[in-house]
Enzyme design. Structure first.
Site, PDB file in Angstrom:
ATOM      1  N   SER A 160     -16.835  -2.997 -10.412  1.00  0.00           N
ATOM      2  CA  SER A 160     -16.586  -4.429 -10.182  1.00  0.00           C
ATOM      3  C   SER A 160     -16.230  -5.388 -11.226  1.00  0.00           C
ATOM      4  O   SER A 160     -17.093  -5.212 -12.091  1.00  0.00           O
ATOM      5  CB  SER A 160     -17.700  -5.569  -9.134  1.00  0.00           C
ATOM      6  OG  SER A 160     -17.253  -6.305  -9.593  1.00  0.00           O
TER       7      SER A 160
ATOM      8  N   TYR B   9     -11.031  -9.556 -11.132  1.00  0.00           N
ATOM      9  CA  TYR B   9     -11.058 -10.884 -10.237  1.00  0.00           C
ATOM     10  C   TYR B   9     -10.357 -12.007 -11.090  1.00  0.00           C
ATOM     11  O   TYR B   9     -11.099 -11.675 -12.784  1.00  0.00           O
ATOM     12  CB  TYR B   9     -12.297 -11.600  -9.575  1.00  0.00           C
ATOM     13  CG  TYR B   9     -13.309 -11.226  -8.975  1.00  0.00           C
ATOM     14  CD1 TYR B   9     -12.628 -10.744  -7.679  1.00  0.00           C
ATOM     15  CD2 TYR B   9     -13.812 -10.166  -8.761  1.00  0.00           C
ATOM     16  CE1 TYR B   9     -13.345 -10.148  -6.304  1.00  0.00           C
ATOM     17  CE2 TYR B   9     -14.632 -10.186  -7.654  1.00  0.00           C
ATOM     18  CZ  TYR B   9     -14.410  -9.961  -6.748  1.00  0.00           C
ATOM     19  OH  TYR B   9     -14.758  -9.531  -5.380  1.00  0.00           O
TER      20      TYR B   9
ATOM     21  N   THR C 102      -8.150  -7.177  -6.400  1.00  0.00           N
ATOM     22  CA  THR C 102      -8.699  -7.563  -5.109  1.00  0.00           C
ATOM     23  C   THR C 102      -8.309  -8.378  -4.777  1.00  0.00           C
ATOM     24  O   THR C 102      -8.567 -10.282  -5.366  1.00  0.00           O
ATOM     25  CB  THR C 102     -10.317  -8.069  -5.410  1.00  0.00           C
ATOM     26  OG1 THR C 102     -10.712  -6.797  -5.721  1.00  0.00           O
ATOM     27  CG2 THR C 102     -11.336  -8.467  -4.121  1.00  0.00           C
TER      28      THR C 102
ATOM     29  N   ARG D  79     -20.389 -17.357   3.436  1.00  0.00           N
ATOM     30  CA  ARG D  79     -21.587 -15.987   4.153  1.00  0.00           C
ATOM     31  C   ARG D  79     -22.348 -16.830   5.035  1.00  0.00           C
ATOM     32  O   ARG D  79     -23.908 -16.809   3.373  1.00  0.00           O
ATOM     33  CB  ARG D  79     -21.591 -15.505   2.523  1.00  0.00           C
ATOM     34  CG  ARG D  79     -20.326 -14.969   2.114  1.00  0.00           C
ATOM     35  CD  ARG D  79     -20.277 -14.270   0.794  1.00  0.00           C
ATOM     36  NE  ARG D  79     -19.510 -13.732   0.776  1.00  0.00           N
ATOM     37  CZ  ARG D  79     -18.738 -13.096  -0.547  1.00  0.00           C
ATOM     38  NH1 ARG D  79     -19.993 -13.000  -1.415  1.00  0.00           N
ATOM     39  NH2 ARG D  79     -17.231 -12.090  -0.615  1.00  0.00           N
TER      40      ARG D  79
ATOM     41  N   LYS E 100      -6.171  -4.568  -3.665  1.00  0.00           N
ATOM     42  CA  LYS E 100      -7.362  -4.157  -3.205  1.00  0.00           C
ATOM     43  C   LYS E 100      -7.411  -5.675  -1.678  1.00  0.00           C
ATOM     44  O   LYS E 100      -7.294  -6.699  -2.373  1.00  0.00           O
ATOM     45  CB  LYS E 100      -8.697  -4.403  -2.880  1.00  0.00           C
ATOM     46  CG  LYS E 100     -10.009  -4.267  -2.191  1.00  0.00           C
ATOM     47  CD  LYS E 100     -11.136  -3.787  -3.159  1.00  0.00           C
ATOM     48  CE  LYS E 100     -12.280  -3.062  -2.192  1.00  0.00           C
ATOM     49  NZ  LYS E 100     -12.952  -4.317  -2.278  1.00  0.00           N
TER      50      LYS E 100
ATOM     51  N   SER F 168      -8.575  -3.219   3.372  1.00  0.00           N
ATOM     52  CA  SER F 168      -9.945  -3.872   2.743  1.00  0.00           C
ATOM     53  C   SER F 168      -9.922  -5.270   3.797  1.00  0.00           C
ATOM     54  O   SER F 168      -9.384  -6.486   3.259  1.00  0.00           O
ATOM     55  CB  SER F 168     -10.637  -4.240   2.110  1.00  0.00           C
ATOM     56  OG  SER F 168     -11.411  -4.180   1.733  1.00  0.00           O
TER      57      SER F 168
ATOM     58  N   HIS G  70     -13.178  -6.579   2.681  1.00  0.00           N
ATOM     59  CA  HIS G  70     -14.243  -7.440   1.242  1.00  0.00           C
ATOM     60  C   HIS G  70     -15.177  -6.894   2.436  1.00  0.00           C
ATOM     61  O   HIS G  70     -16.270  -7.599   2.405  1.00  0.00           O
ATOM     62  CB  HIS G  70     -14.351  -8.439   1.769  1.00  0.00           C
ATOM     63  CG  HIS G  70     -14.761  -9.078  -0.166  1.00  0.00           C
ATOM     64  ND1 HIS G  70     -13.723  -8.717  -0.961  1.00  0.00           N
ATOM     65  CD2 HIS G  70     -16.007  -8.573  -0.876  1.00  0.00           C
ATOM     66  CE1 HIS G  70     -14.769  -9.151  -2.215  1.00  0.00           C
ATOM     67  NE2 HIS G  70     -15.287  -8.758  -2.320  1.00  0.00           N
TER      68      HIS G  70
ATOM     69  N   GLY H 186     -14.861  -0.304   4.457  1.00  0.00           N
ATOM     70  CA  GLY H 186     -15.037  -1.521   5.781  1.00  0.00           C
ATOM     71  C   GLY H 186     -15.910  -0.423   7.287  1.00  0.00           C
ATOM     72  O   GLY H 186     -15.006   0.048   7.779  1.00  0.00           O
ATOM     73  N   GLY H 187     -16.971  -0.480   6.336  1.00  0.00           N
ATOM     74  CA  GLY H 187     -17.836  -0.088   7.729  1.00  0.00           C
ATOM     75  C   GLY H 187     -18.587   1.680   7.731  1.00  0.00           C
ATOM     76  O   GLY H 187     -18.656   1.814   9.259  1.00  0.00           O
TER      77      GLY H 187
ATOM     78  N   GLY I 290     -18.769   0.872   0.638  1.00  0.00           N
ATOM     79  CA  GLY I 290     -19.851  -0.077  -0.367  1.00  0.00           C
ATOM     80  C   GLY I 290     -20.973  -0.376  -0.042  1.00  0.00           C
ATOM     81  O   GLY I 290     -21.798   0.943  -0.842  1.00  0.00           O
TER      82      GLY I 290
HETATM   83  C1  LIG Z   1     -23.020  -7.053  -2.342  1.00  0.00           C
HETATM   84  C2  LIG Z   1     -21.388  -6.667  -2.552  1.00  0.00           C
HETATM   85  C3  LIG Z   1     -20.682  -6.904  -3.034  1.00  0.00           C
HETATM   86  C4  LIG Z   1     -19.773  -6.515  -3.700  1.00  0.00           C
HETATM   87  N1  LIG Z   1     -18.707  -6.652  -4.794  1.00  0.00           N
HETATM   88  C5  LIG Z   1     -17.858  -7.222  -4.423  1.00  0.00           C
HETATM   89  C6  LIG Z   1     -16.646  -7.368  -5.763  1.00  0.00           C
HETATM   90  O1  LIG Z   1     -17.440  -8.071  -6.804  1.00  0.00           O
HETATM   91  N2  LIG Z   1     -15.182  -6.852  -6.227  1.00  0.00           N
HETATM   92  C7  LIG Z   1     -14.586  -6.260  -5.216  1.00  0.00           C
HETATM   93  O2  LIG Z   1     -13.383  -6.703  -4.788  1.00  0.00           O
HETATM   94  N3  LIG Z   1     -15.111  -5.763  -3.756  1.00  0.00           N
HETATM   95  C8  LIG Z   1     -16.748  -5.865  -3.386  1.00  0.00           C
HETATM   96  N4  LIG Z   1     -17.354  -5.884  -2.020  1.00  0.00           N
HETATM   97  C9  LIG Z   1     -16.491  -5.229  -1.195  1.00  0.00           C
HETATM   98  C10 LIG Z   1     -16.611  -3.598  -1.297  1.00  0.00           C
HETATM   99  O3  LIG Z   1     -15.846  -3.340  -2.836  1.00  0.00           O
HETATM  100  C11 LIG Z   1     -16.096  -3.481   0.049  1.00  0.00           C
HETATM  101  O4  LIG Z   1     -14.704  -3.920   0.114  1.00  0.00           O
HETATM  102  C12 LIG Z   1     -16.574  -2.945   0.855  1.00  0.00           C
HETATM  103  O5  LIG Z   1     -18.258  -3.285   0.720  1.00  0.00           O
HETATM  104  C13 LIG Z   1     -16.675  -2.314   2.002  1.00  0.00           C
HETATM  105  O6  LIG Z   1     -17.301  -1.689   3.094  1.00  0.00           O
HETATM  106  P1  LIG Z   1     -19.081  -1.762   3.457  1.00  0.00           P
HETATM  107  O7  LIG Z   1     -19.685  -1.999   2.493  1.00  0.00           O
HETATM  108  O8  LIG Z   1     -19.200  -1.885   4.844  1.00  0.00           O
HETATM  109  O9  LIG Z   1     -18.449   0.306   3.580  1.00  0.00           O
HETATM  110  C14 LIG Z   1     -18.653  -6.284  -2.326  1.00  0.00           C
HETATM  111  C15 LIG Z   1     -19.539  -5.714  -1.420  1.00  0.00           C
HETATM  112  C16 LIG Z   1     -20.661  -6.373  -1.035  1.00  0.00           C
HETATM  113  C17 LIG Z   1     -21.413  -5.947   0.031  1.00  0.00           C
END
Ligand SMILES: Cc1cc2nc3c(=O)[nH]c(=O)nc-3n(C[C@H](O)[C@H](O)[C@H](O)COP(=O)(O)O)c2cc1C
Length: 427
Positions: A171, A194, A220, A229, A298, A320, A322, A354-355, A376
């Site tokens: 990230s 970002y 992203t 949130r 993404k 995604s 997120h 995602g999930g 994630g």
């Molecule tokens: C705590 C947290 C921080 C995240 N930070 C970023 C980030 O900095 N950049 C990004 O592209 N996605 C970020 N994401 C999204 C993840 O890359 C990913 O899309 C997501 O976690 C996938 O879903 P899952 O947690 O259900 O596996 C973040 C997700 C979480 C849970």
């Protein structure tokens, strides 16, 4: 009806018994007040029964990573170990967390058609993406601020990814520098961008990732509209500490990023947000002008945007939302995947996140045309619970589960996992 009441009564008696049990004390679960949680009549004592379910699964009882039966077991440990606001940041969705839930429920819309009587001794889960070979199609999604979950943060994750042959995406909001992570990984990671509202900063971040050897830039695009949130905000009400690992000067973006390793040495005086509100498809050309890294977008969830990504010259997309943390669309990514795969028409690779919590989830995405699946929260639960060994264990469980369903379905390589292996229950 009488049966239902009798059932509730006996549950209530059981809950009273359970509340007095040392097991509950050890688990840290609160089952009181029982009268509220398990009322007589027809009301569903959700909290208490959830607690029972969790106990029944032994989720609070593991003390080593090897004991975990599935990745969800790490979540309970993470919840216990992390400060409430850090766990809230990890767990949160947006609005009512409906998209977060949809991501999980989406998998139930597809059934797996397994085939029998095939030689399944040798299972090959290897995959090539942009010419690089990986042992398996399970990648680590970019997650910011990993030192908020464990003191070794992204470094521990890189070591685990290296040990087990996984792709890691780092990230922009990393709490360790890309150079340090690459060293721990033993090879350059993919870098997630970002861009911020100042293109000079986008250029600086991109150039630094490129100089560190990162082969792929992941832009992203799913937070541009902002997010709400609420679960995270609620968790802050019970945890007002200011954690300087994550943020300084309140939660304003600029003071926060000043401390982040990737922003060191950049002029941040004009930066107020991760995204300019006016960012559009021109961003692909602008990035092309400053880097030769492969460019992956993404956050794509529709056919139209998948087509545009191809037309505008992206090298890949990640389906995604997120992790349900962007907008409350109520759409699971697994249900978005087929139209995105149609949109790119085989021209560029499609990844998804995602999930994903089970090998069968991963199998379904591969069958619908994904080249790889990113996870994630599950690896972050492992990190928070046990550091590097927790990440390794969580990844190991997912690899094992994927191999299991591949055997059960009679598919010995990823190429063999096709649409034929699924039934779409929505039709
Ligand atoms: C705590 C947290 C921080 C995240 N930070 C970023 C980030 O900095 N950049 C990004 O592209 N996605 C970020 N994401 C999204 C993840 O890359 C990913 O899309 C997501 O976690 C996938 O879903 P899952 O947690 O259900 O596996 C973040 C997700 C979480 C849970």
């Amino acid at each position: 009806m009488r049966e239902a009441i009798a059932k509730t009564d006996s549950r209530r008696r059981f809950l009273r018994l359970l509340a007095a049990s040392p097991l509950v004390a050890l688990s840290g679960l609160s089952l009181a007040p029982l009268d509220k949680m398990a009322p007589s009549g027809n009301e569903k004592p959700v909290g208490a029964l959830d607690a029972l379910d969790r106990l029944a699964q032994g989720v609070d009882l593991i003390s080593t990573p090897e004991q975990a039966l599935n990745v969800m077991e790490f979540e309970a440990i993470a919840r216990k170990k992390l400060p409430p606001a850090h766990f809230g940041y990890l767990a949160t969705g947006v609005d009512d967390d409906a998209t977060l839930r949809a991501n999980h429920e989406g998998f139930t819309k597809y059934q797996i058609r397994v085939r029998r009587l095939r030689d399944v001794r040798n299972i090959d889960t290897s995959v090539r993406i942009f010419g690089a070979a990986w042992d398996n199609p399970i990648a680590l999604a970019p997650v910011g601020s990993q030192k908020a979950f464990h003191p070794e943060g992204e470094i521990a994750v890189a070591k685990a990814a290296r040990a087990k042959g996984h792709l890691q995406i780092l990230s922009t909001m990393t709490s360790s520098s890309v150079e340090a992570v690459n060293e721990a990984m033993g090879a350059p990671v993919w870098y997630q961008l970002y861009p911020t509202n100042d293109w000079n900063v986008a250029r600086g971040l991109t150039k630094r990732a490129e100089a560190a050897g990162c082969p792929v830039l992941v832009l992203t695009v799913d937070l541009q509209g902002g997010t709400n949130r609420e679960t995270m905000l609620k968790s802050r009400r019970v945890d007002s500490r200011e954690c300087v690992v994550c943020h300084v000067g309140g939660l304003n973006y600029n003071p926060t990023i000043r401390r982040r390793p990737m922003f060191q040495g950049l002029d941040l005086s004009r930066v107020v947000t991760q995204y300019p509100l006016d960012m559009n498809w021109e961003v692909i050309k602008r990035l092309r002008d400053i880097t030769t890294m492969k460019l992956v977008i993404k956050g794509i969830v529709t056919r139209e945007d998948a087509q545009l990504a191809v037309e505008r010259g992206a090298d890949g997309v990640i389906v995604s939302n997120h992790g349900g943390r962007g907008e409350e669309s109520n759409r699971s990514t697994i249900e978005c995947l087929p139209e995105v795969v149609e949109g790119v028409a085989g021209k560029i690779p499609v990844l998804i996140d995602g999930g994903f919590r089970r090998g069968t989830d991963i199998f379904k995405a591969l069958a619908l045309g994904a080249k790889a699946v990113c996870i994630g929260r599950p690896y972050v639960w492992g990190l928070a619970a046990f550091g590097q060994s927790g990440v390794e264990a969580a990844l190991g469980i997912l690899r094992r589960e994927l191999q299991l369903i591949m055997r059960q379905a009679g598919t010995t390589s990823l190429e063999q996992i096709t649409r034929e292996y699924l039934v779409d229950r929505r039709r």
